[in-house]
Design a protein around this motif. Structure first.
Motif, PDB file in Angstrom:
ATOM      1  N   ALA A   1      16.278 -56.323  32.446  1.00  0.00           N
ATOM      2  CA  ALA A   1      16.524 -54.897  32.656  1.00  0.00           C
ATOM      3  C   ALA A   1      15.232 -54.164  32.975  1.00  0.00           C
ATOM      4  O   ALA A   1      15.191 -53.306  33.871  1.00  0.00           O
ATOM      5  CB  ALA A   1      17.194 -54.286  31.428  1.00  0.00           C
ATOM      6  N   ASN A   2      14.165 -54.501  32.290  1.00  0.00           N
ATOM      7  CA  ASN A   2      12.895 -53.825  32.496  1.00  0.00           C
ATOM      8  C   ASN A   2      12.275 -54.195  33.836  1.00  0.00           C
ATOM      9  O   ASN A   2      11.777 -53.336  34.561  1.00  0.00           O
ATOM     10  CB  ASN A   2      11.950 -54.162  31.338  1.00  0.00           C
ATOM     11  CG  ASN A   2      10.714 -53.311  31.343  1.00  0.00           C
ATOM     12  OD1 ASN A   2       9.705 -53.716  31.914  1.00  0.00           O
ATOM     13  ND2 ASN A   2      10.789 -52.149  30.719  1.00  0.00           N
ATOM     14  N   VAL A   3      12.321 -55.465  34.194  1.00  0.00           N
ATOM     15  CA  VAL A   3      11.740 -55.903  35.465  1.00  0.00           C
ATOM     16  C   VAL A   3      12.541 -55.351  36.636  1.00  0.00           C
ATOM     17  O   VAL A   3      11.978 -54.807  37.582  1.00  0.00           O
ATOM     18  CB  VAL A   3      11.633 -57.438  35.530  1.00  0.00           C
ATOM     19  CG1 VAL A   3      11.198 -57.905  36.912  1.00  0.00           C
ATOM     20  CG2 VAL A   3      10.665 -57.951  34.465  1.00  0.00           C
ATOM     21  N   VAL A   4      13.867 -55.463  36.573  1.00  0.00           N
ATOM     22  CA  VAL A   4      14.716 -54.939  37.645  1.00  0.00           C
ATOM     23  C   VAL A   4      14.516 -53.431  37.786  1.00  0.00           C
ATOM     24  O   VAL A   4      14.432 -52.910  38.899  1.00  0.00           O
ATOM     25  CB  VAL A   4      16.202 -55.283  37.373  1.00  0.00           C
ATOM     26  CG1 VAL A   4      17.138 -54.462  38.234  1.00  0.00           C
ATOM     27  CG2 VAL A   4      16.436 -56.775  37.592  1.00  0.00           C
ATOM     28  N   GLY A   5      14.401 -52.741  36.670  1.00  0.00           N
ATOM     29  CA  GLY A   5      14.253 -51.291  36.689  1.00  0.00           C
ATOM     30  C   GLY A   5      12.881 -50.804  37.101  1.00  0.00           C
ATOM     31  O   GLY A   5      12.666 -49.599  37.249  1.00  0.00           O
TER      32      GLY A   5
ATOM     33  N   ARG B   1      23.956 -53.761  38.831  1.00  0.00           N
ATOM     34  CA  ARG B   1      23.015 -54.319  37.856  1.00  0.00           C
ATOM     35  C   ARG B   1      23.097 -55.842  37.786  1.00  0.00           C
ATOM     36  O   ARG B   1      22.085 -56.528  37.693  1.00  0.00           O
ATOM     37  CB  ARG B   1      23.254 -53.710  36.479  1.00  0.00           C
ATOM     38  CG  ARG B   1      22.900 -52.235  36.459  1.00  0.00           C
ATOM     39  CD  ARG B   1      23.401 -51.550  35.195  1.00  0.00           C
ATOM     40  NE  ARG B   1      23.349 -50.119  35.336  1.00  0.00           N
ATOM     41  CZ  ARG B   1      22.462 -49.338  34.749  1.00  0.00           C
ATOM     42  NH1 ARG B   1      21.561 -49.856  33.949  1.00  0.00           N
ATOM     43  NH2 ARG B   1      22.475 -48.048  34.951  1.00  0.00           N
ATOM     44  N   ARG B   2      24.311 -56.358  37.837  1.00  0.00           N
ATOM     45  CA  ARG B   2      24.464 -57.811  37.787  1.00  0.00           C
ATOM     46  C   ARG B   2      23.853 -58.468  39.026  1.00  0.00           C
ATOM     47  O   ARG B   2      23.138 -59.461  38.936  1.00  0.00           O
ATOM     48  CB  ARG B   2      25.933 -58.177  37.649  1.00  0.00           C
ATOM     49  CG  ARG B   2      26.149 -59.654  37.481  1.00  0.00           C
ATOM     50  CD  ARG B   2      27.603 -59.979  37.252  1.00  0.00           C
ATOM     51  NE  ARG B   2      27.753 -61.413  37.183  1.00  0.00           N
ATOM     52  CZ  ARG B   2      28.613 -62.025  36.428  1.00  0.00           C
ATOM     53  NH1 ARG B   2      29.420 -61.324  35.655  1.00  0.00           N
ATOM     54  NH2 ARG B   2      28.698 -63.325  36.425  1.00  0.00           N
ATOM     55  N   GLY B   3      24.133 -57.903  40.193  1.00  0.00           N
ATOM     56  CA  GLY B   3      23.562 -58.438  41.431  1.00  0.00           C
ATOM     57  C   GLY B   3      22.039 -58.389  41.417  1.00  0.00           C
ATOM     58  O   GLY B   3      21.371 -59.315  41.885  1.00  0.00           O
ATOM     59  N   ALA B   4      21.475 -57.305  40.881  1.00  0.00           N
ATOM     60  CA  ALA B   4      20.019 -57.180  40.795  1.00  0.00           C
ATOM     61  C   ALA B   4      19.448 -58.257  39.872  1.00  0.00           C
ATOM     62  O   ALA B   4      18.409 -58.860  40.175  1.00  0.00           O
ATOM     63  CB  ALA B   4      19.640 -55.788  40.297  1.00  0.00           C
TER      64      ALA B   4
END
Length: 124
Positions: free
Chosen positions: A14-18, A28-31
């Motif tokens: 979550a932190n890296v994607v964000g 979010r799942r795809g990311a």
């Protein structure tokens, strides 16, 4: 500890994607799957030795599948708590946590883990 023991790399999905505003919030799942695939292809850039990568997902990203090179763990509750549990369970094994979350950095650091930011695994 044996020198051949791979470094355990725990990635806060979550932190890296964000960390990059690229529309991740729409899927979010795809990311998380794209991050997983990049980690599987690239490993830990700049680290020549063997690594075991664990990608911790939570919320809408739960259910992302493991692929060769990246074990995905869906946190049953808080992703931060799950990552702390993984660090605590690693014993004397070297651990690197990838996150920019200050509180998580403090918690895993107290357990002996090294910490690096999202840029270490994701281009900006």
């Amino acid at each position: 500890m044996d020198e051949s023991t791979p470094l355990l790399v725990i990635v806060d999905a979550a932190n890296v994607v964000g960390s990059v505003p690229d529309g991740w919030w729409r899927d979010r799942r795809g990311a998380a799957e794209r991050l997983r695939d990049r980690l599987a292809a690239d490993g830990l850039p700049g680290h020549p030795g063997p690594v075991e990568i664990v990608l911790v997902v939570e919320g809408a990203a739960r259910g992302v599948e493991t692929v060769p090179g990246v074990r995905v763990e869906s946190a049953p509750g808080s992703g931060d708590d799950h990552m702390v549990d993984l660090v605590a369970g690693a014993g004397e094994r070297p651990v690197l946590v990838v996150t920019a979350d200050r509180e998580l950095r403090r918690r895993v650091g107290e357990l002996g883990a090294e910490v690096t930011g999202p840029r270490s695994v994701r281009p900006t």
